[in-house]
Scaffold this motif. Structure first.
Motif, PDB file in Angstrom:
ATOM      1  N   MET A 150       0.810  -1.207   0.000  1.00 35.48           N
ATOM      2  CA  MET A 150       0.000   0.000   0.000  1.00 35.48           C
ATOM      3  C   MET A 150       0.853   1.271   0.000  1.00 35.48           C
ATOM      4  O   MET A 150       0.375   2.338  -0.381  1.00 35.48           O
ATOM      5  N   TYR A 151       2.116   1.170   0.414  1.00 34.83           N
ATOM      6  CA  TYR A 151       3.000   2.332   0.414  1.00 34.83           C
ATOM      7  C   TYR A 151       4.019   2.297  -0.723  1.00 34.83           C
ATOM      8  O   TYR A 151       4.960   3.088  -0.739  1.00 34.83           O
ATOM      9  N   SER A 152       3.856   1.392  -1.672  1.00 34.39           N
ATOM     10  CA  SER A 152       4.939   1.074  -2.610  1.00 34.39           C
ATOM     11  C   SER A 152       4.924   1.883  -3.901  1.00 34.39           C
ATOM     12  O   SER A 152       5.664   1.558  -4.824  1.00 34.39           O
ATOM     13  N   LEU A 153       4.131   2.939  -3.998  1.00 33.09           N
ATOM     14  CA  LEU A 153       4.131   3.713  -5.235  1.00 33.09           C
ATOM     15  C   LEU A 153       5.498   4.324  -5.518  1.00 33.09           C
ATOM     16  O   LEU A 153       5.887   4.476  -6.678  1.00 33.09           O
ATOM     17  N   GLU A 154       6.261   4.642  -4.477  1.00 29.61           N
ATOM     18  CA  GLU A 154       7.594   5.188  -4.687  1.00 29.61           C
ATOM     19  C   GLU A 154       8.515   4.176  -5.379  1.00 29.61           C
ATOM     20  O   GLU A 154       9.496   4.562  -6.013  1.00 29.61           O
ATOM     21  N   VAL A 155       8.174   2.905  -5.280  1.00 36.65           N
ATOM     22  CA  VAL A 155       8.930   1.850  -5.973  1.00 36.65           C
ATOM     23  C   VAL A 155       8.365   1.620  -7.372  1.00 36.65           C
ATOM     24  O   VAL A 155       9.110   1.476  -8.347  1.00 36.65           O
ATOM     25  N   LEU A 156       7.038   1.615  -7.485  1.00 39.93           N
ATOM     26  CA  LEU A 156       6.381   1.299  -8.745  1.00 39.93           C
ATOM     27  C   LEU A 156       6.444   2.439  -9.760  1.00 39.93           C
ATOM     28  O   LEU A 156       6.656   2.202 -10.958  1.00 39.93           O
TER      29      LEU A 156
END
Length: 439
Positions: A53-59
């Protein structure tokens, strides 16, 4: 002109029919975004510890590199993406604020060493901030010193939409029983007003027109939505409203019975206490496990979308499952609220109305055709809240917003044709390729 296409052009032609004048291989759509080659020391979290849920910085940088919007030449870029992880920042050594200040200064130095673009315009730089309270409680929060000049004027890619500075939770700032503490913390609106005053006034957590308030990548399993799973689409909607989630938080304290109100602003707890025995409602203390959660959500007309400790994932989850979201988040905007016409597919209600919730929802249901129109709108917009390929168009909408800013326009969504236009003269693009599922 169309005989030879590179990988980016094929991606553009097959996945993203947006606002290009031409689809020739030598034409790049805008915005053009450069990714800073920041040292891996700022992305040092272990992959196995990633939280979806917090992984947009990776995606997000992965999607950007695979798209035609990636610009390897910084002198040709419209925007600059700072490739750091602020949630998955790795273990923090002792030092607290001192460690964060040093980390900020190292990033600033790296940006300056990469070229003149940071000094020329830090307002064109995009930072990912997927933490619970975004700018207001990032690992580089303003109180650490040196962070505010770095982030305040830049574009924040975040999920938290509070339009004021954050204030102390009621547990810390208000003591009703004993009166040992008496402050504006006993009234959230007053506390927000006080936070704007004086030389140390903090900026709001989210600024419309500057920041990008986007969905989280959470909950993107195709089999869990009625739009992609016929078995869910065929379930009758026999409940008025559904919610399942944590009610009794780790803040629960018998000596301070109000201590958990900072979690969702007390919304989920109040709704549960008021209506848990109402047979029209499906409310559950603790998250339903596995398939039960998606079945119950698919069987409801409305789904409660409260906040969490900061932003909440329930709004996106409801939209992408075809359940009309009921937003009760005073002072917080949800993802895409300043971009899409949310009133066409969601409800927003102040917390002061919670005691009349059944009457309000009944009024909506009795309004001729309203629920059906909102469900049809959800059928159109749900891919705009979904990142994963091949269904997701959240990345495309993000690029569309940036394009519109470049030309001084607003994004336009036509629900009848289910198309998006990113500015005058741009080509409208379809949210869906082939329609799937039923609403």
């Amino acid at each position: 002109m169309f005989q030879t296409l590179n990988a980016q052009s094929l991606w553009l032609a097959l996945i993203m029919p947006v606002w290009m004048v031409s689809m020739a291989a030598d034409v790049k759509p805008r915005p053009r975004i450069y990714i800073y080659p920041i040292s891996p020391e700022f992305r040092n979290h272990r992959p196995q510890d990633m939280i979806r849920m917090y992984s947009l910085e990776v995606l997000f940088p992965k999607l950007l590199r695979e798209s035609p919007y990636y610009e390897p030449d910084p002198s040709q870029a419209d925007f600059y993406y700072v490739h750091v992880w602020l949630y998955h920042h790795g273990p923090r050594p002792p030092g607290g604020g001192d460690f964060c200040r040093a980390r900020v200064q190292r990033v600033i130095q790296a940006l300056r060493e990469a070229g003149p673009w940071w000094e020329l315009s830090n307002a064109t730089h995009i930072f990912p901030l997927t933490t619970d309270m975004g700018f207001c409680t990032s690992t580089w929060e303003p109180n650490y010193g040196g962070a505010a000049p770095l982030l305040r004027h830049s574009i924040l890619l975040q999920h938290y939409g509070r339009v004021t500075p954050v204030v102390e939770r009621s547990a810390e700032a208000c003591d009703v029983a004993w009166g040992w503490q008496w402050s504006a913390g006993c009234d959230v609106a007053l506390a927000h007003a006080d936070s704007w005053r004086g030389p140390d006034a903090q900026p709001p957590c989210y600024v419309r027109g500057k920041d990008l308030l986007v969905p989280s990548p959470a909950a993107e399993h195709p089999e869990t939505t009625r739009f992609l799973n016929q078995s869910l689409a065929q379930l009758p909607r026999d409940k008025l409203m559904y919610f399942s989630g944590m009610m009794d938080t780790w803040f629960r304290n018998p000596a301070m019975p109000h201590a958990d109100a900072g979690y969702s602003g007390g919304v989920r707890q109040t709704i549960y206490k008021l209506y848990k025995d109402d047979p029209r409602f499906s409310l559950h203390n603790g998250t339903d496990k596995g398939w039960t959660y998606w079945q119950r959500m698919s069987g409801a007309t409305f789904c409660l979308a409260p906040a969490g400790m900061g932003w909440g994932a329930r709004f996106k989850t409801s939209v992408t499952r075809g359940c009309i979201p009921l937003i009760i988040q005073d002072g917080l905007k949800v993802e895409w609220e300043d971009v899409l016409p949310l009133k066409e597919f969601a409800l927003r209600m102040p917390s002061a109305w919670m005691h009349r919730l059944p009457d309000i929802l009944d009024q909506v249901v009795r309004s001729p055709g309203k629920v059906e129109r909102m469900q049809q709108a959800l059928r159109c917009v749900w891919p705009l809240f979904w990142w994963s390929r091949p269904h997701g168009r959240a990345f495309e909408l993000t690029m569309c917003v940036l394009h519109a800013r470049l030309v001084g326009a607003e994004v336009q969504l036509d629900l009848q044709s289910c198309t998006v236009q990113c500015g005058p003269g741009s080509t409208a693009w379809k949210v869906h390729g082939q329609q799937q599922g039923t609403s």
